[in-house]
Design an enzyme around this catalytic site. Structure first.
Site, PDB file in Angstrom:
ATOM      1  N   HIS A 188     -10.506  -5.957   2.940  1.00 50.21           N
ATOM      2  CA  HIS A 188     -10.069  -4.743   2.225  1.00 50.21           C
ATOM      3  C   HIS A 188     -11.127  -3.643   2.242  1.00 50.21           C
ATOM      4  O   HIS A 188     -11.281  -2.919   1.269  1.00 50.21           O
ATOM      5  CB  HIS A 188      -9.682  -5.072   0.771  1.00 50.21           C
ATOM      6  CG  HIS A 188      -8.836  -6.298   0.659  1.00 50.21           C
ATOM      7  ND1 HIS A 188      -7.615  -6.408   1.288  1.00 50.21           N
ATOM      8  CD2 HIS A 188      -9.048  -7.483   0.033  1.00 50.21           C
ATOM      9  CE1 HIS A 188      -7.100  -7.596   1.040  1.00 50.21           C
ATOM     10  NE2 HIS A 188      -7.952  -8.279   0.294  1.00 50.21           N
ATOM     11  N   ARG A 189     -11.878  -3.560   3.298  1.00 51.39           N
ATOM     12  CA  ARG A 189     -12.918  -2.519   3.458  1.00 51.39           C
ATOM     13  C   ARG A 189     -14.072  -2.677   2.470  1.00 51.39           C
ATOM     14  O   ARG A 189     -14.851  -1.755   2.269  1.00 51.39           O
ATOM     15  CB  ARG A 189     -12.326  -1.099   3.311  1.00 51.39           C
ATOM     16  CG  ARG A 189     -11.249  -0.783   4.349  1.00 51.39           C
ATOM     17  CD  ARG A 189     -11.879  -0.720   5.744  1.00 51.39           C
ATOM     18  NE  ARG A 189     -10.923  -0.293   6.761  1.00 51.39           N
ATOM     19  CZ  ARG A 189     -10.253  -1.127   7.549  1.00 51.39           C
ATOM     20  NH1 ARG A 189     -10.408  -2.435   7.449  1.00 51.39           N
ATOM     21  NH2 ARG A 189      -9.433  -0.660   8.468  1.00 51.39           N
TER      22      ARG A 189
END
Ligand SMILES: Cc1cc2nc3c(=O)[nH]c(=O)nc-3n(C[C@H](O)[C@H](O)[C@H](O)COP(=O)(O)O)c2cc1C
Length: 210
Positions: A188-189
């Site tokens: 998720h970055r």
């Protein structure tokens, strides 16, 4: 026409970086990641982006990492090339490795200096004769009309190998890092970014927000 690449979306999350596992010396982690890249035979694992700055204008190109010393990273080039001239004018440079298959990036900054002539010599003679001849024939970064003279000079050298000698303007540079950033892709970055800053000869470790 504008082309959009918004749809390209890679999910990361192979592994993470945890403070308590960080070695005191960033070269240890560098060597570990580099060895993994070599072991997994990542293409051009030793290719790095070298950026130099001349009059506030940065320029980048790929060179190959040829040695890791106790406190430096070594690459070889023509000292009269654009990068060579830029380094002689301003020895501050950065190095970037990107190993996408491992979801890793390493940013390194520091001062560049020439290695000794003896070290350059011993690497030069270890290269295939063709590469030695090409290094002599090419006035790297100079404008040329076409390749004719270059090829003639290269072929002449290979016919007269006694002429093949390392030019004084061809050799190694070593970058002595005072900054490392190890980037590991996360889910998720929420990537991991651990930096090492050399302050008063000691490495300080911090985490940066992704
Ligand atoms: C995969 C790859 C490896 C390269 N390795 C080197 C190298 O080790 N040394 C070098 O001088 N140029 C190397 N080059 C060429 C440089 O990227 C660059 O074109 C050349 O050094 C001239 O750069 P300059 O004009 O900024 O000095 C390599 C290029 C690629 C794509």
């Amino acid at each position: 026409m504008t082309q959009s690449y918004h749809h390209i979306r890679q999910n990361y999350g192979k592994s993470g970086l945890v403070e308590k596992d960080m070695p005191e010396n960033p070269f240890v982690l560098f060597q570990y990641w580099f060895d993994q890249a070599l072991k997994d035979e990542l293409p051009d694992a030793n290719a790095l982006v070298l950026s130099t700055v001349y009059q506030n204008r940065p320029s980048s190109r790929i060179v190959l990492l040829k040695a890791v010393e106790q406190d430096s990273l070594v690459f070889f080039t023509n000292y009269n090339s654009r990068k060579g001239r830029e380094i002689e004018n301003n020895p501050q440079a950065s190095i970037l490795f990107f190993w996408p298959q491992h979801e890793r990036q390493i940013r390194i900054e520091g001062q560049v200096e020439r290695i000794s002539d003896e070290q350059s010599e011993s690497y030069f003679v270890s290269r295939p004769l063709e590469s030695q001849a090409a290094a002599i024939a090419s006035e790297q970064s100079e404008k040329i009309k076409d390749k004719t003279a270059l090829i003639r000079s290269y072929e002449h050298l290979l016919k007269h190998v006694e002429l093949i000698r390392r030019p004084a303007h061809w050799g190694g540079y070593q970058l002595k890092p005072d900054y490392f950033e190890f980037w590991q892709g996360g889910t998720h970055r929420l990537h991991d970014r651990i930096i090492y800053e050399k302050l008063m000869q000691k490495w300080q470790i911090s985490r940066l927000s992704p």
